[in-house]
Design a protein around this motif. Structure first.
Motif: not given
Length: 403
Positions: A244, A315, A119, A125, A123
């Motif tokens: 993020t 996610s 992840m 965390l 994309m």
């Protein structure tokens, strides 16, 4: 609908893979120490197929809700053949038996970390702890009277954060000398203020002192109980929280590691709260509103995974899969039979008991008689089955939904 079904199946498949690798962890470590592994099966119920390689039978059964690794002599009560007796698990050193029993949970932890790492590099965390890191710095701030008011900046509109030199990625560590560990702390501190305020931010590992001219602006606020919207004056500096965190292939190790620590903490907290959440599960079965913080079964987790895929929230899907692995791993280490943690506890009880007996000049006491623990084991199995039945029922009649 197809996306939802695909998500449910994919999440269920992820669980099956996790269980298969859990049992593989037991098998690999047992074989490495020289213990005899008779069987390694995925699933329960009637056998679909199996094959034998060396001394171990490998196979799949029809019900993909678990699995097992049959190691000869896991306890002294297990029947072993004469050729198996020297390699019976209970004859091995305490630390080796502990490693084998803990290997299943360690596998879950590794899987959870791998998911988080993937992840992190793809994309990012999520900012689950609401760390006050800056996502964007607005070019200006101005009054808004509706929730949809997104008017462009006008000449002369102030830009407090931009003017003070605040940058995306900065972490606000204090406002007016008061520590602000979360974003909520930052907003609650700034909103009543107006004028120059001392703000410390962490940038590239160093604390940078800034002075930001807080501006009072009009903002709409909706009362959740009445649904009425009113306009109030609040202090603002023109920044948004970073939702993020992004990483590269190297920094992702640190990011996933830190996130893993946070998830361990949250998992332990959920376990402590588990008993007090059960009444809410029962209440939801009989028509009460389902509390999103109540426990879910594999059925409920798969449904949420399906909804996440349907909504394009990959996610969330991966985060849920990682969270489930951490939960199962920690839960399985609880010192309760028939969990692996229960077997580890018995193993170390034998070790400590024999050490004490040795100090007193006595011989080792021998393996624990598991028949004396059968009543406690059955109680744990009954309670576990009851909780599973409750959560599955709740997840069918009144499931937790994303919306």
């Amino acid at each position: 609908m197809l996306a939802y079904i695909f998500g449910v199946v994919l999440f269920a498949l992820g669980i099956c893979v996790s269980v298969a690798l859990h049992e593989a962890g037991h098998m690999v470590t047992a074989k490495a120490f020289g213990m005899k592994v008779r069987r390694y099966f995925i699933g329960f119920g009637p056998k679909v197929f199996s094959f034998r390689r060396g001394e171990t039978e490998y196979g799949v059964k029809w019900i993909p809700l678990g699995g097992f690794c049959d190691i000869a002599g896991m306890t002294a009560l297990d029947e072993v053949t004469p050729d198996e007796a020297p390699r019976a698990m209970w004859r091995f050193k305490t630390w080796k038996r502990t490693v084998v029993m803990a290997a299943g949970s360690v596998t879950h932890f590794i899987l959870g970390f791998v998911v988080l790492y993937l992840m992190a590099v793809t994309m990012g965390l999520p900012n689950l702890n609401s760390t006050p890191s800056i996502g964007t710095v607005s070019p200006c701030v101005h009054d808004t009277t509706t929730q949809t008011d997104d008017a462009a900046c006008a000449p002369g509109d102030p830009a407090p954060a931009k003017a003070a030199g605040l940058q995306p990625g900065d972490e606000i560590v204090s406002v007016a000398g008061v520590s602000t560990p979360t974003w909520a702390d930052v907003t609650s501190k700034i909103q009543p203020m107006s004028g120059p305020v001392a703000v410390d931010v962490k940038r590239d590992g160093k604390v940078v002192p800034l002075t930001i001219d807080v501006v009072q602006v009009s903002r709409p606020v909706t009362d959740t109980s009445t649904g009425q919207t009113t306009v109030i004056k609040v202090g603002t500096i023109g920044v948004t929280m970073m939702r993020t965190f992004s990483y590269n292939a190297v920094s992702a190790f640190g990011g996933a590691g830190s996130f893993t620590v946070d998830m361990f903490s949250q998992t332990w907290q959920r376990l402590l709260e588990f008993p007090e959440r059960i009444p809410a599960v029962v209440h939801s079965i009989f028509g009460g509103q389902r509390d999103p913080n109540t426990p879910v079964s594999v059925v409920g987790a798969s449904r949420i995974g399906g909804e996440a895929v349907q909504a394009g929230l990959w996610s969330l899907f991966l985060l849920l899969l990682a969270s489930l692995n951490f939960f199962v791993g920690v839960f399985n280490l609880l010192p309760l039979l028939p969990l692996d943690g229960g077997h580890i506890a018995v193993t170390w009880y034998e070790r400590v008991r024999d050490w004490v007996r040795g100090l007193r000049g006595k011989a080792a006491g021998g393996p624990v008689d598991y028949t004396k623990l059968s009543a406690v084991t059955m109680v744990i199995v009954f309670l576990g089955g009851a909780v599973t039945l409750l959560t599955v029922t709740a997840d069918i009649v009144n499931p937790i939904r994303l919306q």
